[in-house]
Design a protein around this motif. Structure first.
Motif, PDB file in Angstrom:
ATOM      1  N   ALA A   1       0.825  -1.209   0.000  1.00  0.00           N
ATOM      2  CA  ALA A   1       0.000   0.000   0.000  1.00  0.00           C
ATOM      3  C   ALA A   1       0.857   1.255   0.000  1.00  0.00           C
ATOM      4  O   ALA A   1       0.582   2.218  -0.732  1.00  0.00           O
ATOM      5  CB  ALA A   1      -0.939  -0.010   1.207  1.00  0.00           C
ATOM      6  N   ALA A   2       1.914   1.258   0.815  1.00  0.00           N
ATOM      7  CA  ALA A   2       2.807   2.424   0.874  1.00  0.00           C
ATOM      8  C   ALA A   2       3.517   2.644  -0.451  1.00  0.00           C
ATOM      9  O   ALA A   2       3.739   3.788  -0.867  1.00  0.00           O
ATOM     10  CB  ALA A   2       3.819   2.257   2.009  1.00  0.00           C
ATOM     11  N   GLN A   3       3.875   1.549  -1.138  1.00  0.00           N
ATOM     12  CA  GLN A   3       4.531   1.694  -2.444  1.00  0.00           C
ATOM     13  C   GLN A   3       3.577   2.320  -3.455  1.00  0.00           C
ATOM     14  O   GLN A   3       3.982   3.159  -4.257  1.00  0.00           O
ATOM     15  CB  GLN A   3       5.030   0.343  -2.962  1.00  0.00           C
ATOM     16  N   VAL A   4       2.318   1.945  -3.409  1.00  0.00           N
ATOM     17  CA  VAL A   4       1.328   2.570  -4.296  1.00  0.00           C
ATOM     18  C   VAL A   4       1.227   4.056  -3.967  1.00  0.00           C
ATOM     19  O   VAL A   4       1.213   4.903  -4.865  1.00  0.00           O
ATOM     20  CB  VAL A   4      -0.043   1.876  -4.172  1.00  0.00           C
ATOM     21  N   HIS A   5       1.189   4.384  -2.684  1.00  0.00           N
ATOM     22  CA  HIS A   5       1.135   5.792  -2.273  1.00  0.00           C
ATOM     23  C   HIS A   5       2.372   6.560  -2.737  1.00  0.00           C
ATOM     24  O   HIS A   5       2.263   7.673  -3.234  1.00  0.00           O
ATOM     25  CB  HIS A   5       0.998   5.896  -0.750  1.00  0.00           C
ATOM     26  N   ALA A   6       3.544   5.951  -2.615  1.00  0.00           N
ATOM     27  CA  ALA A   6       4.802   6.627  -2.961  1.00  0.00           C
ATOM     28  C   ALA A   6       4.865   6.984  -4.436  1.00  0.00           C
ATOM     29  O   ALA A   6       5.365   8.046  -4.803  1.00  0.00           O
ATOM     30  CB  ALA A   6       5.987   5.742  -2.575  1.00  0.00           C
ATOM     31  N   GLY A   7       4.373   6.100  -5.284  1.00  0.00           N
ATOM     32  CA  GLY A   7       4.346   6.368  -6.721  1.00  0.00           C
ATOM     33  C   GLY A   7       5.653   6.048  -7.422  1.00  0.00           C
ATOM     34  O   GLY A   7       6.635   5.633  -6.793  1.00  0.00           O
ATOM     35  N   PRO A   8       5.662   6.256  -8.735  1.00  0.00           N
ATOM     36  CA  PRO A   8       6.833   5.926  -9.560  1.00  0.00           C
ATOM     37  C   PRO A   8       8.071   6.707  -9.139  1.00  0.00           C
ATOM     38  O   PRO A   8       7.984   7.862  -8.719  1.00  0.00           O
ATOM     39  CB  PRO A   8       6.408   6.331 -10.972  1.00  0.00           C
ATOM     40  N   GLY A   9       9.225   6.061  -9.260  1.00  0.00           N
ATOM     41  CA  GLY A   9      10.485   6.713  -8.946  1.00  0.00           C
ATOM     42  C   GLY A   9      10.810   6.773  -7.465  1.00  0.00           C
ATOM     43  O   GLY A   9      11.823   7.348  -7.067  1.00  0.00           O
ATOM     44  N   ARG A  10       9.955   6.210  -6.647  1.00  0.00           N
ATOM     45  CA  ARG A  10      10.182   6.194  -5.203  1.00  0.00           C
ATOM     46  C   ARG A  10      10.071   4.753  -4.720  1.00  0.00           C
ATOM     47  O   ARG A  10       9.454   3.914  -5.361  1.00  0.00           O
ATOM     48  CB  ARG A  10       9.168   7.083  -4.498  1.00  0.00           C
ATOM     49  N   THR A  11      10.658   4.474  -3.579  1.00  0.00           N
ATOM     50  CA  THR A  11      10.573   3.152  -2.978  1.00  0.00           C
ATOM     51  C   THR A  11      10.294   3.310  -1.491  1.00  0.00           C
ATOM     52  O   THR A  11      10.468   4.403  -0.946  1.00  0.00           O
ATOM     53  CB  THR A  11      11.861   2.333  -3.234  1.00  0.00           C
TER      54      THR A  11
END
Length: 144
Positions: free
Chosen positions: A74-84
């Motif tokens: 869920a946090a990865q979806v929130h972070a979005g592309p280019g972030r981890t």
């Protein structure tokens, strides 16, 4: 060369993509199946069988691993592309035992910020009784 598929353009809201990306990982070995994926809410199931301690009860670490998986996705979806994201704090309270069947984890966002995301993950049994409550905070990093 690896057998693990890594699509060039992942759809972070597609549970199928996450299942393919999880091949060969703890997620696959524990039988965790993502059902719904989103920044606000992510849901998965996990069998009790194969995830027990020696006395036949669902292992507390398995509930924690399910919770960390859900919160991290869920946090990865929130972070979005280019972030981890990386988990920085995990806590679990175990309320009741599960001996058989399937448990369901539901991660609900508590805080969605620029640098952190926190989730409460409720793990329930086949009769919708709360088995565990897991809390996860993830740090959001720029890939670089």
């Amino acid at each position: 060369m690896t057998d693990t598929p890594t699509p060039q353009s992942p759809d972070p809201a597609d549970p199928t993509w996450w299942q393919q990306a999880a091949r060969g990982t703890l997620i696959e070995r524990m039988g965790i199946v993502l059902v719904e994926v989103g920044a606000q809410r992510t849901v998965a199931t996990m069998p009790v069988a194969g995830n027990t301690q020696p006395f036949g009860l669902l292992h507390g670490g398995a509930s924690a691993a399910l919770g960390e998986t859900l919160g991290s996705v869920a946090a990865q979806v929130h972070a979005g592309p280019g972030r981890t994201v990386v988990g920085i704090e995990l806590g679990a309270t175990h309320h009741r035992a599960a001996r058989e069947g399937v448990v369901t984890g539901t991660a609900t966002a508590v805080h969605l910020g620029r640098t952190t995301a926190s989730y409460e993950i409720v793990v329930t049994d086949d009769r919708d009784r709360r088995v565990s409550t897991v809390r996860l905070t993830c740090l959001i990093l720029d890939r670089g």
